[in-house]
Design a protein around this motif. Structure first.
Motif, short mmCIF file in Angstrom:
data_model
loop_
_atom_site.label_atom_id
_atom_site.label_comp_id
_atom_site.label_asym_id
_atom_site.label_seq_id
_atom_site.Cartn_x
_atom_site.Cartn_y
_atom_site.Cartn_z
N ASP A 93 0.92 -1.11 0.02
CA ASP A 93 0.07 -0.02 -0.04
C ASP A 93 0.72 1.23 -0.11
O ASP A 93 0.46 2.29 -0.65
N HIS A 94 2.16 1.24 0.62
CA HIS A 94 2.90 2.38 0.73
C HIS A 94 3.68 2.55 -0.67
O HIS A 94 4.84 3.27 -0.63
N GLN A 95 3.74 1.49 -1.61
CA GLN A 95 4.26 1.73 -2.77
C GLN A 95 5.72 1.36 -2.59
O GLN A 95 6.72 1.73 -3.32
N SER B 65 8.78 -1.20 -3.38
CA SER B 65 8.95 -1.83 -4.32
C SER B 65 8.72 -3.59 -4.14
O SER B 65 9.19 -3.76 -2.86
#
Length: 314
Positions: free
Chosen positions: A289-291, A293
């Motif tokens: 969700d926090h991007q 990778s």
């Protein structure tokens, strides 16, 4: 962040969409947990070592390292791995240098290494720093009252490393295993890790630098410069009685140390918390969700810890 006072004994893993569940499952193949608090233990636990192994096997983890504050777990790990050879999960343990093993005891470290220990934790609950931090608090509690701990430090009255500590560092260097800071204060860690590097210790780890240890961002950068890896406890970032951070905090801590010097250990098995593997599922969901990778998530949950152990993962 304040937590509800009436969490269930085992905090359930939330439901994910099918696509998200598949992403999480794929990312956890080959995961390595260096901080599994399954039982039996003097403290209440929500699962035992066998159950922790079976959970990890179902999720296709590469390795689990059992941690107990009072006894070395290598025998349990080796017996379970022999009884269940087809799980694909490697099992390890080490020794925490609290009063139950004689404190900063070179004999305990030597024996542990000969029995296959992969890590030595400096004092945790018996660390003078921990005792001072919890002087007005009640957590953590054992199921039955134990003798009050004798406060331990790696430093003598002159702020120099004790002779026993120096011998322990030599044993760790010779065994080529992990030196973990336990619950020592950050000021002790710098003295300890600097000498450890001089004596040839190649695997350094700081346990939960944001809890008890007292690390500032600058301290984390300084310890990383000495070659240390930061281990963050999943229990402090997901729904549990130990929660004290959110995902923004974790993202910041990862940025400070760098992805290559960051790992996650569950630090789970305690009551009013998820099971260890569920904790991994919950934190990976948050990282997605926090991007963060997928490549970085793999490093933080798997390959960095595998390197510390000296094992290969797929």
């Amino acid at each position: 962040m304040a937590q509800p006072s009436t969490l269930p004994t085992v905090v359930p893993c939330p439901s994910f969409t099918p696509d998200r569940a598949a992403d999480i499952a794929e990312l956890l193949v080959g995961a390595v947990d260096l901080h599994c608090h399954s039982g039996p233990a003097a403290m209440p636990r929500i699962l035992n070592h066998h159950e922790a192994l079976m959970d990890a096997a179902a999720a296709k983890f590469a390795a689990v390292l059992y941690k107990d504050h009072f006894y070395p777990g290598m025998a349990h790990a080796q017996i379970l791995e022999g009884l269940f050879p087809d799980t694909g999960v490697k099992l390890f343990s080490g020794v925490a240098l609290n009063n139950a093993v004689g404190g900063l005891n070179p004999y305990a470290v030597d024996h542990a290494i000969k029995l296959g220990a992969k890590i030595v934790w400096m004092p945790t609950f018996a660390a003078a720093n921990h005792i001072n931090a919890y002087s007005a608090k009640t957590f953590p509690k054992t199921a039955q009252k134990m003798l009050d701990p004798t406060a331990l430090s790696v430093l003598d009255g002159n702020k120099k490393l004790t002779d026993d500590t120096l011998q322990i560092l030599d044993l760790i260097a010779e065994g080529d295993i992990i030196l973990a800071g336990g619950h020592l204060h950050v000021s002790e860690l710098f003295v300890l890790f600097e000498e450890a590097r001089r004596r040839g210790v190649g695997r350094l780890m700081v346990n939960h630098p944001s809890y008890v240890i007292g690390c500032s961002d600058e301290d984390i950068r300084g310890l990383v410069a000495l070659g240390a890896t930061m281990e963050h406890s999943i229990c402090m970032f997901v729904e549990s009685r130990a929660k004290q951070h959110d995902m923004d905090d974790l993202a910041h801590l990862i940025e400070v140390a760098g992805v290559d010097r960051t790992i996650l250990g569950s630090d789970l098995g305690l009551t009013q918390a998820p099971r260890p593997v569920d904790g991994y599922r919950m934190i990976v969901d948050q990282m997605l969700d926090h991007q963060i990778s997928r490549a970085d998530i793999r490093k933080i949950t798997s390959t960095n810890a595998a390197k510390l152990l000296g094992i290969a993962v797929n």
